[in-house]
Design an enzyme around this catalytic site. Structure first.
Site, PDB file in Angstrom:
ATOM      1  N   TYR A  51      30.683  42.697  58.950  1.00 51.76           N
ATOM      2  CA  TYR A  51      31.788  41.769  58.750  1.00 51.76           C
ATOM      3  C   TYR A  51      33.132  42.490  58.898  1.00 51.76           C
ATOM      4  CZ  TYR A  51      33.904  37.439  57.035  1.00 51.76           C
ATOM      5  OH  TYR A  51      34.626  36.277  56.929  1.00 51.76           O
TER       6      TYR A  51
ATOM      7  N   LYS B 193      39.698  38.107  54.332  1.00 53.87           N
ATOM      8  CA  LYS B 193      39.237  36.967  53.534  1.00 53.87           C
ATOM      9  C   LYS B 193      39.467  37.196  52.040  1.00 53.87           C
ATOM     10  CE  LYS B 193      37.532  34.144  56.717  1.00 53.87           C
ATOM     11  NZ  LYS B 193      38.059  32.788  56.967  1.00 53.87           N
TER      12      LYS B 193
END
Length: 257
Positions: free
Chosen positions: A158, A165
């Site tokens: 990720y 995020k």
């Protein structure tokens, strides 16, 4: 869901539909099914051909171009909503971007420019939308964005989007605190791994999905329909005392991940 989360009489903005497998489209479909009137944006002329048929199916009142990287485009969206509707009840922010070379490398190696661009498109644009929406939400409202478990825990591959995020989720909490007195609620939807166009840019994403499904208590993954149903409930008056939450829609993966 029937009348349980009725959105009749409400007006909402949906930003981030790319195709019929988008989280944003699933949410828009549920918003519309519950009676909301919608404004939908599209990224550019290339994207328009994919999004326009979906906007027609949703019977959208407004169909507006919006690339948050282009000066003035986001402001123009809210100006048109103000001119034609005069108010806004909810919005969904479902956009994210990071340059491929930065996304596929280690966080420690990401470029300053790539990090800044990822933060601007994926996080700060939500703050900008909140600021522009505030004067239109005269009777309160709800702001939704989309996050991922990688904001909270390290998820292999990720990479850069994890810190980005995490900043988005922190922004949700601060916006909820600041806008709460005006009756404006703020949440992040955090589904588990989903097969979307955005996810296709993440290295070895299929492997990540298989591992998540195997570990989740329900031994499955949520899909975009589950996210849409949750979003419709959150923007309804049934959720009027909920704000500042990271709503995990992941078949329980977050408790074991």
């Amino acid at each position: 869901m029937g009348e349980f989360a009725s959105l009749k009489g409400k007006k909402g903005l949906v930003v981030g539909i790319a195709n019929d497998r988008s989280i944003a489209y699933a949410c828009a479909r549920d918003f519309r099914a519950q009676g909301a009137e919608l404004a939908v944006t599209y990224l550019n002329e290339k994207a328009k051909s994919y999004v326009e048929p979906l906007a027609r199916d949703l019977d959208c009142s407004l169909f507006i171009p919006c690339d948050v990287r282009e000066p003035g485009q986001l402001e123009a969206v809210f100006e048109r909503i103000g001119a034609e509707w005069g108010e806004l009840d909810f919005l969904l922010h479902s956009i994210a971007f990071a340059p491929r070379e930065d996304l596929h490398g280690r966080v420690v190696d990401c470029s300053q420019a790539g990090f800044a661009q990822a933060m601007d498109v994926s996080c700060h644009s939500f703050i900008r939308m909140a600021r522009l929406a505030e004067p239109l939400m005269k009777n309160g409202g709800c702001l939704l964005t989309v996050s991922f478990y990688g904001a909270e825990k390290v998820v292999e591959h990720y990479n850069l989007m994890g810190p980005v995020k995490a900043a988005l989720e922190a922004s949700v909490r601060y916006l909820a605190a600041e806008l709460g007195p005006q009756g404006i609620r703020v949440h992040a939807l955090s589904p588990g791994p989903l097969k979307t166009r955005a996810a296709s840019g993440i290295d070895r994403f299929d492997e990540l999905m298989e591992n998540a499904a195997a570990r989740a208590p329900q031994h499955q993954l949520a899909d975009i329909r589950d996210v849409g149903a949750t979003a419709a409930l959150l923007v309804s008056d049934r959720s009027r005392t909920l704000t500042g939450n990271i709503i995990r829609i992941d078949a329980g993966y977050h408790i074991v991940g």
